[in-house]
Design an enzyme around this catalytic site. Structure first.
Site, PDB file in Angstrom:
ATOM      1  N   ALA A 126       0.822  -1.214   0.000  1.00 43.75           N
ATOM      2  CA  ALA A 126       0.000   0.000   0.000  1.00 43.75           C
ATOM      3  C   ALA A 126       0.853   1.260   0.000  1.00 43.75           C
ATOM      4  O   ALA A 126       0.437   2.302   0.485  1.00 43.75           O
ATOM      5  CB  ALA A 126      -0.926  -0.012   1.209  1.00 43.75           C
ATOM      6  N   ASN A 194       3.172  -2.467   7.962  1.00 47.82           N
ATOM      7  CA  ASN A 194       4.156  -3.180   7.150  1.00 47.82           C
ATOM      8  C   ASN A 194       4.723  -2.266   6.072  1.00 47.82           C
ATOM      9  O   ASN A 194       5.846  -2.465   5.603  1.00 47.82           O
ATOM     10  CB  ASN A 194       3.520  -4.419   6.515  1.00 47.82           C
ATOM     11  CG  ASN A 194       3.345  -5.539   7.524  1.00 47.82           C
ATOM     12  OD1 ASN A 194       4.306  -6.010   8.127  1.00 47.82           O
ATOM     13  ND2 ASN A 194       2.104  -5.959   7.721  1.00 47.82           N
ATOM     14  N   HIS A 224      -0.360   7.877   3.264  1.00 50.71           N
ATOM     15  CA  HIS A 224       1.048   7.810   3.634  1.00 50.71           C
ATOM     16  C   HIS A 224       1.827   8.859   2.838  1.00 50.71           C
ATOM     17  O   HIS A 224       1.707   8.917   1.612  1.00 50.71           O
ATOM     18  CB  HIS A 224       1.646   6.432   3.331  1.00 50.71           C
ATOM     19  CG  HIS A 224       0.864   5.291   3.895  1.00 50.71           C
ATOM     20  ND1 HIS A 224       0.775   5.061   5.256  1.00 50.71           N
ATOM     21  CD2 HIS A 224       0.140   4.318   3.295  1.00 50.71           C
ATOM     22  CE1 HIS A 224       0.028   3.980   5.458  1.00 50.71           C
ATOM     23  NE2 HIS A 224      -0.372   3.515   4.285  1.00 50.71           N
TER      24      HIS A 224
END
Length: 272
Positions: A126, A194, A224
């Site tokens: 992701a 992760n 992010h």
């Protein structure tokens, strides 16, 4: 006459949100690959779900999967990483790892892959920009920072919050809940971050990758932002991921696995 190359056999461990997406795509067809086996915690439910596929794979153990498959996709809770990885790597096979945070406490798995000829592949997941970070790491990276902002429901229940007794269920404004290294985040948020570990493995390591985590009640996407300073480039990138029905997992995570699987046999491979 040249013999036709046989398809590589793929196993999926386990059949959760990501596993089901990967299984459907393999069943629909990816050149050079065949879905051969899955592992599942609930065999009856898995068997019922697999019945919709055109070619139903066997439901098997991690050990049997390692023997029968060429590639195993790990998309399970982090606590199962060792159980899945060890037999695959002992057999000298390829392992695609989503729970890459678990690798920080299991460097022996990397040593095992080295000794047997097996290999561990960490997809972008992701995140974004790992190709550029990998390239920057060929020279000198001075700093790596990541800021993660997530909807509240995607963070509730994280071990760090439970340990610190931080209640975010009723917050009305964005709240910073963590600041530290990628290594620390992997322990405190094993189902969420992760991506931070993947970034650290591509760049300058888990102890030199700084991370902020924010819970934001106004958000609907997992966001992010990465800032990397290096002697070759300054990288600043932001991704906003649409969650699956599991709020901790973005849709693009499974697609990242599929993109990596397609590269395994592709005559043209784009990206580092």
């Amino acid at each position: 006459m040249q013999n036709q190359k046989q398809d590589m056999k793929v196993g999926i461990a386990v059949l959760g949100t990501v596993g089901k997406t990967v299984a459907k795509a393999l069943d629909e067809g990816i050149p050079g690959l065949t879905l051969a086996a899955v592992a599942a915690r609930n065999h009856a439910a898995a068997s019922d779900w697999l019945g919709q596929l055109r070619q139903v794979p066997v439901i098997t153990t991690f050990e049997e999967m390692a023997e029968s498959c060429d590639i195993v996709v790990e998309c399970a809770p982090a606590s199962l990483l060792g159980d899945i990885a060890e037999p695959v790597l002992k057999a000298g096979k390829k392992l695609i790892v989503l729970s890459c945070g678990g690798l920080l406490n299991r460097p022996d798995l990397i040593d095992l892959a080295r000794s047997t000829g097996g290999s561990i592949h960490v997809p972008t997941g992701a995140l974004l920009g790992l190709d550029a970070v990998n390239a920057a790491a060929e020279a000198e990276i001075s700093s790596v920072r990541m800021i993660t902002r997530k909807p509240v429901k995607g963070l509730v229940g994280a071990p760090f919050l439970e340990e610190k007794k931080i209640d975010i269920s009723s917050i009305q404004e964005p709240m910073q809940i963590f600041s530290g290294t990628a290594r620390e985040a992997a322990v405190g948020f094993p189902a969420n971050l992760n991506v931070a570990v993947a970034l650290s493995l591509a760049g300058n390591g888990p102890d030199n990758t700084q991370l902020e985590i924010w819970a934001d009640p106004a958000l609907t996407r997992n966001t992010h932002t990465i800032v990397v300073e290096s002697d070759s480039a300054r990288l600043q990138m932001t991704i906003e991921n649409i969650p699956t029905e599991n709020p901790k997992t973005g849709r693009i995570t499974a697609q990242s696995v599929l993109a990596l699987l397609r590269k395994m046999n592709a005559p043209l491979r784009v990206g580092t």
